[in-house]
Design an enzyme around this catalytic site. Structure first.
Site, PDB file in Angstrom:
ATOM      1  N   SER A  12      10.308 -48.376 -49.576  1.00 63.36           N
ATOM      2  CA  SER A  12      10.019 -49.215 -50.745  1.00 63.36           C
ATOM      3  C   SER A  12      11.064 -50.319 -50.860  1.00 63.36           C
ATOM      4  O   SER A  12      12.160 -50.210 -50.302  1.00 63.36           O
ATOM      5  CB  SER A  12      10.002 -48.358 -52.009  1.00 63.36           C
ATOM      6  OG  SER A  12      11.166 -47.555 -52.082  1.00 63.36           O
ATOM      7  N   HIS A  73      10.564 -50.365 -63.381  1.00 69.57           N
ATOM      8  CA  HIS A  73      11.641 -49.508 -63.854  1.00 69.57           C
ATOM      9  C   HIS A  73      11.545 -49.530 -65.382  1.00 69.57           C
ATOM     10  O   HIS A  73      11.056 -50.481 -65.976  1.00 69.57           O
ATOM     11  CB  HIS A  73      13.006 -50.057 -63.450  1.00 69.57           C
ATOM     12  CG  HIS A  73      13.237 -50.072 -61.973  1.00 69.57           C
ATOM     13  ND1 HIS A  73      14.501 -49.978 -61.427  1.00 69.57           N
ATOM     14  CD2 HIS A  73      12.382 -50.188 -60.919  1.00 69.57           C
ATOM     15  CE1 HIS A  73      14.405 -50.025 -60.100  1.00 69.57           C
ATOM     16  NE2 HIS A  73      13.132 -50.160 -59.765  1.00 69.57           N
ATOM     17  N   ASP A 105      22.257 -49.052 -69.019  1.00 72.87           N
ATOM     18  CA  ASP A 105      23.585 -49.220 -69.609  1.00 72.87           C
ATOM     19  C   ASP A 105      23.451 -50.073 -70.851  1.00 72.87           C
ATOM     20  O   ASP A 105      22.666 -51.015 -70.870  1.00 72.87           O
ATOM     21  CB  ASP A 105      24.521 -49.908 -68.598  1.00 72.87           C
ATOM     22  CG  ASP A 105      24.758 -49.013 -67.391  1.00 72.87           C
ATOM     23  OD1 ASP A 105      25.237 -47.889 -67.593  1.00 72.87           O
ATOM     24  OD2 ASP A 105      24.429 -49.441 -66.267  1.00 72.87           O
ATOM     25  N   LYS A 161      17.215 -33.919 -64.828  1.00 74.56           N
ATOM     26  CA  LYS A 161      16.147 -34.932 -64.697  1.00 74.56           C
ATOM     27  C   LYS A 161      14.970 -34.370 -63.891  1.00 74.56           C
ATOM     28  O   LYS A 161      13.809 -34.606 -64.207  1.00 74.56           O
ATOM     29  CB  LYS A 161      16.691 -36.194 -64.018  1.00 74.56           C
ATOM     30  CG  LYS A 161      17.718 -36.920 -64.863  1.00 74.56           C
ATOM     31  CD  LYS A 161      18.037 -38.313 -64.356  1.00 74.56           C
ATOM     32  CE  LYS A 161      19.043 -38.326 -63.252  1.00 74.56           C
ATOM     33  NZ  LYS A 161      19.602 -39.692 -63.028  1.00 74.56           N
TER      34      LYS A 161
HETATM   35  P1  FAD Z   1      21.680 -40.515 -66.374  1.00 75.40           P
HETATM   36  O1  FAD Z   1      21.021 -39.705 -65.335  1.00 75.40           O
HETATM   37  O2  FAD Z   1      21.374 -40.245 -67.789  1.00 75.40           O
HETATM   38  O3  FAD Z   1      23.261 -40.364 -66.148  1.00 75.40           O
HETATM   39  C1  FAD Z   1      24.176 -41.243 -66.752  1.00 75.40           C
HETATM   40  C2  FAD Z   1      25.548 -40.587 -66.858  1.00 75.40           C
HETATM   41  O4  FAD Z   1      25.531 -39.605 -67.890  1.00 75.40           O
HETATM   42  C3  FAD Z   1      26.018 -39.854 -65.608  1.00 75.40           C
HETATM   43  O5  FAD Z   1      27.416 -40.028 -65.530  1.00 75.40           O
HETATM   44  C4  FAD Z   1      25.673 -38.387 -65.904  1.00 75.40           C
HETATM   45  O6  FAD Z   1      26.517 -37.500 -65.201  1.00 75.40           O
HETATM   46  C5  FAD Z   1      25.967 -38.341 -67.400  1.00 75.40           C
HETATM   47  N1  FAD Z   1      25.180 -37.340 -68.125  1.00 75.40           N
HETATM   48  C6  FAD Z   1      23.860 -37.078 -68.036  1.00 75.40           C
HETATM   49  N2  FAD Z   1      23.487 -36.126 -68.905  1.00 75.40           N
HETATM   50  C7  FAD Z   1      24.623 -35.795 -69.601  1.00 75.40           C
HETATM   51  C8  FAD Z   1      24.919 -34.892 -70.667  1.00 75.40           C
HETATM   52  N3  FAD Z   1      23.947 -34.136 -71.221  1.00 75.40           N
HETATM   53  N4  FAD Z   1      26.187 -34.817 -71.126  1.00 75.40           N
HETATM   54  C9  FAD Z   1      27.171 -35.581 -70.593  1.00 75.40           C
HETATM   55  N5  FAD Z   1      26.948 -36.464 -69.584  1.00 75.40           N
HETATM   56  C10 FAD Z   1      25.700 -36.564 -69.099  1.00 75.40           C
HETATM   57  N6  FAD Z   1      19.773 -50.044 -64.566  1.00 75.40           N
HETATM   58  C11 FAD Z   1      19.041 -50.882 -65.348  1.00 75.40           C
HETATM   59  O7  FAD Z   1      19.505 -51.282 -66.428  1.00 75.40           O
HETATM   60  N7  FAD Z   1      17.788 -51.295 -64.962  1.00 75.40           N
HETATM   61  C12 FAD Z   1      17.216 -50.882 -63.807  1.00 75.40           C
HETATM   62  O8  FAD Z   1      16.086 -51.274 -63.496  1.00 75.40           O
HETATM   63  C13 FAD Z   1      17.955 -49.984 -62.970  1.00 75.40           C
HETATM   64  N8  FAD Z   1      17.426 -49.514 -61.823  1.00 75.40           N
HETATM   65  C14 FAD Z   1      18.122 -48.590 -61.068  1.00 75.40           C
HETATM   66  C15 FAD Z   1      17.518 -48.043 -59.933  1.00 75.40           C
HETATM   67  C16 FAD Z   1      18.199 -47.109 -59.161  1.00 75.40           C
HETATM   68  C17 FAD Z   1      17.509 -46.519 -57.953  1.00 75.40           C
HETATM   69  C18 FAD Z   1      19.521 -46.721 -59.522  1.00 75.40           C
HETATM   70  C19 FAD Z   1      20.289 -45.739 -58.666  1.00 75.40           C
HETATM   71  C20 FAD Z   1      20.134 -47.259 -60.654  1.00 75.40           C
HETATM   72  C21 FAD Z   1      19.442 -48.185 -61.450  1.00 75.40           C
HETATM   73  N9  FAD Z   1      19.995 -48.716 -62.616  1.00 75.40           N
HETATM   74  C22 FAD Z   1      19.258 -49.593 -63.393  1.00 75.40           C
HETATM   75  C23 FAD Z   1      21.357 -48.365 -63.021  1.00 75.40           C
HETATM   76  C24 FAD Z   1      21.383 -47.206 -64.031  1.00 75.40           C
HETATM   77  O9  FAD Z   1      20.710 -47.570 -65.211  1.00 75.40           O
HETATM   78  C25 FAD Z   1      22.848 -46.899 -64.336  1.00 75.40           C
HETATM   79  O10 FAD Z   1      23.460 -46.334 -63.209  1.00 75.40           O
HETATM   80  C26 FAD Z   1      23.094 -46.065 -65.586  1.00 75.40           C
HETATM   81  O11 FAD Z   1      24.485 -46.119 -65.881  1.00 75.40           O
HETATM   82  C27 FAD Z   1      22.711 -44.595 -65.447  1.00 75.40           C
HETATM   83  O12 FAD Z   1      21.372 -44.406 -65.453  1.00 75.40           O
HETATM   84  P2  FAD Z   1      20.758 -42.967 -65.024  1.00 75.40           P
HETATM   85  O13 FAD Z   1      19.324 -43.048 -65.231  1.00 75.40           O
HETATM   86  O14 FAD Z   1      21.269 -42.563 -63.719  1.00 75.40           O
HETATM   87  O15 FAD Z   1      21.450 -42.068 -66.170  1.00 75.40           O
END
Ligand code: FAD
Length: 281
Positions: A12, A73, A105, A161
């Site tokens: 992809s 996304h 973020d 997740k």
């Molecule tokens: P999560 O999986 O929620 O994790 C975030 C953080 O919280 C991690 O450090 C995790 O360890 C911690 N955490 C999770 N659950 C808990 C809990 N219960 N207690 C304490 N800590 C916890 N960003 C954008 O804005 N737009 C996009 O389109 C986008 N696309 C992306 C596509 C890919 C393939 C990737 C890898 C990243 C992308 N990102 C995007 C970046 C992403 O949004 C950031 O990395 C963001 O900081 C974390 O998102 P996540 O969904 O991984 O969060």
């Protein structure tokens, strides 16, 4: 690595939503060129706090109209349940069945985190509200997310997740395949049986790559950083060296069971196409 091999390989390409007419035209050209490589789908990123909601949808619909499979996304931090529901309903109304679900973020200066805290809550919400309508991808971090308190906590977050109903994962980019294989082994040890597709960042410009990497916690190994720094403004050498190391890494990943590749194209077709051709895909 057994469970990884059960899946058909999935390739992809990721785009960001253009913000000018010129950008949209360029993206259409890029997509047309990359479509010749026959990826499973294109994905389109979503700006912090929903800031690109309309543009993401438009870019996805433009791709679909041009005959390509596309997945938007969606991020949840800073959003309410009703606004996320509305966005998802709009995607559903347009026949979209594939999503990349993220926490995202918070934009700087935002005081409230909204009604979602982490991506597992978004995945659970999508399943509660839309059942099995969407195929859900989530993010994975072989070098661990920069905000995670420990490697194990980050793995636990990833597990939540998947247990909330995610179907597949795409990783943050990395330049060291060992971290990916270790991550996959850890997932298997936890009994997680979803494909974890490596995210691949082609190397075009060093300053941009260094900036991205510092903010997302993707390590550029010292020897690679030193080589790239040493090329200064010599873009041709940066690209040539980058193509060599990224292609070698992709080759190793696929040879050892990675279930596909997801390219962060930055809306450019050139480097991704060259890597693809060199891999003989
Ligand atoms: P999560 O999986 O929620 O994790 C975030 C953080 O919280 C991690 O450090 C995790 O360890 C911690 N955490 C999770 N659950 C808990 C809990 N219960 N207690 C304490 N800590 C916890 N960003 C954008 O804005 N737009 C996009 O389109 C986008 N696309 C992306 C596509 C890919 C393939 C990737 C890898 C990243 C992308 N990102 C995007 C970046 C992403 O949004 C950031 O990395 C963001 O900081 C974390 O998102 P996540 O969904 O991984 O969060």
């Amino acid at each position: 690595m057994e469970s990884q091999k059960k899946y058909t390989r999935c390739f992809s390409f990721e785009f960001f939503p253009p913000n000018t007419g010129e950008g949209a035209e360029k993206l259409a050209q890029t997509a047309k060129q990359l479509a010749q490589l026959k990826p499973e789908f294109f994905s389109v990123t979503y700006g912090a706090g929903g800031s690109t909601r309309e543009r993401t949808l438009k870019a996805v619909l433009d791709l679909c109209e041009a005959g390509h499979a596309a997945a938007p996304h969606i991020s949840c931090i800073g959003s309410s349940r009703s606004s996320v529901r509305e966005t998802l309903q709009e995607y559903k109304n347009h026949g979209i069945r594939h999503l990349v679900a993220l926490r995202g973020d918070l934009p700087s200066g935002t005081a409230t985190s909204g009604e979602f805290h982490y991506a597992n809550e978004l995945v659970a919400f999508i399943r509660e509200e839309f059942g099995g309508h969407f195929f859900i991808e989530v993010a994975a971090y072989p070098e661990y997310h920069p905000q995670s308190r420990s490697a194990q906590e980050d793995l636990n977050a990833f597990r939540r997740k998947i247990e909330a109903g995610a179907d597949s994962a795409i990783t943050q980019y990395f330049f060291n395949s060992d971290c990916y294989f270790h991550f996959v082994e850890e997932c298997e040890a936890m009994g997680l049986r979803v494909p974890v597709v490596p995210g691949i960042m082609p190397i075009g410009r060093f300053s941009q790559l260094a900036r991205f990497s510092d903010s997302c916690g993707a390590e550029i190994p010292r020897w690679i950083r030193k080589k790239l720094e040493g090329y200064g403004d010599d873009t041709a050498s940066i690209r040539a060296f980058g193509l060599d190391i990224v292609t070698d890494m992709c080759d190793r990943l696929l040879a050892n069971g990675a279930p596909g590749l997801h390219f962060y194209t930055l809306n450019q077709a050139g480097l991704t196409t060259t890597i693809w051709q060199r891999l003989g895909l």
